[in-house]
Design a protein around this motif. Sequence first.
Motif, PDB file in Angstrom:
ATOM      1  N   ASP A  49       0.830  -1.206   0.000  1.00  0.00           N
ATOM      2  CA  ASP A  49       0.000   0.000   0.000  1.00  0.00           C
ATOM      3  C   ASP A  49       0.866   1.258   0.000  1.00  0.00           C
ATOM      4  O   ASP A  49       0.535   2.246  -0.645  1.00  0.00           O
TER       5      ASP A  49
ATOM      6  N   ARG B 216       0.642   4.064  -2.979  1.00  0.00           N
ATOM      7  CA  ARG B 216       0.320   5.472  -2.748  1.00  0.00           C
ATOM      8  C   ARG B 216       1.247   6.390  -3.535  1.00  0.00           C
ATOM      9  O   ARG B 216       0.862   7.485  -3.903  1.00  0.00           O
TER      10      ARG B 216
ATOM     11  N   LEU C 157     -11.864  10.226  -4.483  1.00  0.00           N
ATOM     12  CA  LEU C 157     -12.048   9.035  -3.639  1.00  0.00           C
ATOM     13  C   LEU C 157     -10.771   8.659  -2.879  1.00  0.00           C
ATOM     14  O   LEU C 157     -10.758   8.585  -1.652  1.00  0.00           O
ATOM     15  N   ALA C 158      -9.692   8.430  -3.647  1.00  0.00           N
ATOM     16  CA  ALA C 158      -8.459   7.978  -2.995  1.00  0.00           C
ATOM     17  C   ALA C 158      -7.816   9.070  -2.126  1.00  0.00           C
ATOM     18  O   ALA C 158      -7.412   8.777  -1.001  1.00  0.00           O
TER      19      ALA C 158
ATOM     20  N   TRP D 235      -9.821   9.057   1.171  1.00  0.00           N
ATOM     21  CA  TRP D 235      -9.827   7.858   2.012  1.00  0.00           C
ATOM     22  C   TRP D 235      -8.464   7.233   2.213  1.00  0.00           C
ATOM     23  O   TRP D 235      -8.264   6.475   3.148  1.00  0.00           O
ATOM     24  N   VAL D 236      -7.512   7.501   1.311  1.00  0.00           N
ATOM     25  CA  VAL D 236      -6.174   6.945   1.491  1.00  0.00           C
ATOM     26  C   VAL D 236      -5.263   7.968   2.155  1.00  0.00           C
ATOM     27  O   VAL D 236      -4.545   7.671   3.097  1.00  0.00           O
TER      28      VAL D 236
ATOM     29  N   ARG E 297      -6.820  11.439 -12.253  1.00  0.00           N
ATOM     30  CA  ARG E 297      -7.123  10.691 -11.033  1.00  0.00           C
ATOM     31  C   ARG E 297      -5.840  10.215 -10.347  1.00  0.00           C
ATOM     32  O   ARG E 297      -5.704  10.288  -9.132  1.00  0.00           O
TER      33      ARG E 297
ATOM     34  N   MET F  91      -3.293  11.883  -6.441  1.00  0.00           N
ATOM     35  CA  MET F  91      -2.612  11.246  -5.307  1.00  0.00           C
ATOM     36  C   MET F  91      -1.186  11.766  -5.176  1.00  0.00           C
ATOM     37  O   MET F  91      -0.421  11.271  -4.354  1.00  0.00           O
TER      38      MET F  91
END
Lengths: 266, 375
Positions: A98, A102, A125-126, A129-130, A174, A178
Motif C-alpha cells: 500500500d 500510494r 475518492l483515494a 480515504w487513502v 485521477r 494522489m
Amino acid sequence: MSQVSETTVDRPVDTSHMKVSSTNVAIEVIGMHKWYSDFHVLRDINLKVMEGERIVIAGPSGSGKSTLIRCINRLEEHQEGQIIVSGTELTADLKRIDEVRREVGMVFQHFNLFPHLTILQNLTLAPIWVRGIPKAEAEATAMHYLERVKIPEQANKFPGQLSGGQQQRVAIARSLCMQPKIMLFDEPTSALDPEMVKEVLEVMISLAEEGMTMICVTHEMGFARQVANRVIFMDQGQIIEQNEPEAFFSNPQHERTKLFLSQILH
Amino acid sequence: MTDIGYVRGELVAPKSPPHSTVGPVAWVQKNLFSTPLDTVLTILGLLFLYWAVPPIFNFAIGHAVGPYGTVEECRAIEAGACWAYIAAEMEFFIYGFYDIPEQWRPNIVFALGTLLLVPLLMPKVPFKRANAILFLFVFPIVSYFLLAGGVFGLKPMPTEKWGGLLVTLIISVVGITLSFPLGIILALGRQSKLPVIKTLCVAFIELVRAVPLITVLFMASIMLPLFMPQGTSVDKLLRALVGVTLFTSAYMAEVVRGGLQAIPRGQYEAGASLGLGYWQRMYFIILPQALKHVIPGIVNNFISLFKDTSLVYIVGMKDLLEAVKTKNDSALEWKAANSATTGYLFAAMVFWVFCFGMSRYSMYMERRLNTGHKR
C-alpha cells in the motif's frame, strides 16, 4: 502491429527541464523473474530508473511489457529477485504494498474509471480515504488537475458520458490527485480512436516536462522519440536492448530489435 | 467517374415522424393487431378476461357481504366473500394473542417503523445517516422493549402471545436487514484468498442452501437449545429469526457473488493502484456496482423471505397466514360457506401488497441507479 502510430505533437517539446540531474534511484529491479504457473513470463529483469527519468518500453505483444510495469506496483507478484520502489522493497507485506501504491500512479489501457461515480468523485475518492485529505481540499486539487487535462467542465458527469480520450485524461488526473512520485502508463493510447490519441499524448508530454518519473508501455514511437530518455525493447520476457531514443531508432543493435523496428516504422 | 463523386450542398434538418407512427391508434395497431397472429392472441386475451374477471369481481365485491355485514348475511349468500368475518377478526390477524388493552404498543412500533423506513427509502430526504442509525440500531431495541414489556411498568408480554401480521413483519424486517449484510460477507468470504475463510463460507452456503427452510427451522428449534446450558430455553421467535436469517443469507451470498463476478478486473486493479485497501475497494468501488447489477435477484430473495415467514408455524409461531388458518378452523360463530376462503383471500392480498410494493420499489431503484451507466 496496426496499433503502432507515429503521432507527434505539433509544438516543440521543451526538453530543457527534462535532463535527468537526479542521482536518486526511483525504481530498481534486480534479477527479477516471474512465472504464470509454468510459463516463464519475465526472465532476469534488471532495471534502474532514476528520479525524473522517462522510459518507454516497446516490444511485440506477449513480450511481458505490461506484466513488468504491473509488477512495479504489485498488481502482479514476482517470484524471484527484488523490486525496490522509492526505497521500499515489494514483498508479500501488505503495508509495504500500500505504501508503494500510494506513491506510484497507474494509467490503464481501458481507463478503468469507476462508472458509478462522477468524474469529481473518481478523482477525490483515494485522496480522501487513502491520504485523509478533507473533502473540500481534495475537490480543489481535483479541479486543478482537471483543468490541467483541460476538461474541468466535465467534473459532474459520469465516465460513460465522456469520449475515450476524455476518459483517459480523467484517469491520468485521477492518478495525479494522489501526488505520485512515479507514473506508470500501460498502453494508454491503444484503446483510443486515432483522433483522440494526440490529446492524451499532450497531457503525458506536459507531465514529462515537469520532471515526472515515468515508465510508459506504448506503441507511440513518436512519443518515445520526443520524450523518452531511454527506450527499452523487450521480447520473450527479457530486456533485449535499451538505449537513448536517437540511437535506438537510428542504430538498433540486436537482430530482434531491427526486425521489430523495420516492421513498425515505414 | 463523375457519377460517383458527390458533395452534399445542404444538411438535412430533422423533422417530426409521420402521423401514422405516433398516437393511440398507431399504438393499438402496432401492439395489438400488427400481424394476424397478434390479432388472434389479442382476441383470445380479451375472451380470457371476459371469462375470468366477472366471477372474481362478483365473489370479491359484487355478491360479497361488506365489512359491516352480519354472519347471517354471510350464511345466506352462496358465491360471495364474507368481509364481515375479516373485519371482526382483524385484531387477531394483526396482533395474534397480544392482550387487547396492550395493542397500542405494537401500534407504536408499526408507526415508528413506517416513520423511519419511509424517509430512508426516499432518495432525496436528508439526514440519511442518522435515519439509518435510528432504524437499524435504536428502533429494534425500542421495539423489543415496547413489545416484550417488563420494563418501565409495561406489562410483560411473552413472544408466545405475539402473532399475526406483527410476527410476519418482525421476521421479514429482521430477516431482510440481517441476511443482506451477512450474505455480502459470505459472498466476499467465498472469494477470499485465505483458504480457511473461503472453506468456511463455501461450507456454510452449500450446507444451508441444500436443505429446505423447514429443516433449517426445525434445526434452529432443536439444535439451538442443545448448544445452550441446561435449563435455559431459547425463545421460539428468536429461533425462527435465526433460522430464516441464516437461510436467506446463504441465498443472498450466491446472488451477490453473481454480481461480484460481473465486475471487470480492471475495477479492482484501479482501486488497488490508487492505494485503496481491501475494504475500501469493496465498499466504494466493487459492491456499489455489483449490488446494482443484482437488485432483481436481491429483491427476489426478500420477497421469497417475506412469503417464507409463513413457514414459522412449524415452530409454533402464529404468523399472519397461521392466524387466519386458526380462526378459519376455530371461529364457529363465523362459520359460513365462504368464510375460510375469504380468510385466505385476505391473507393473499396482504402478502401481495407487501411483495408488490417491494417489487415496484426495486424497479424504481434500478431506474434511479442507472445514471452511472448512461451512455
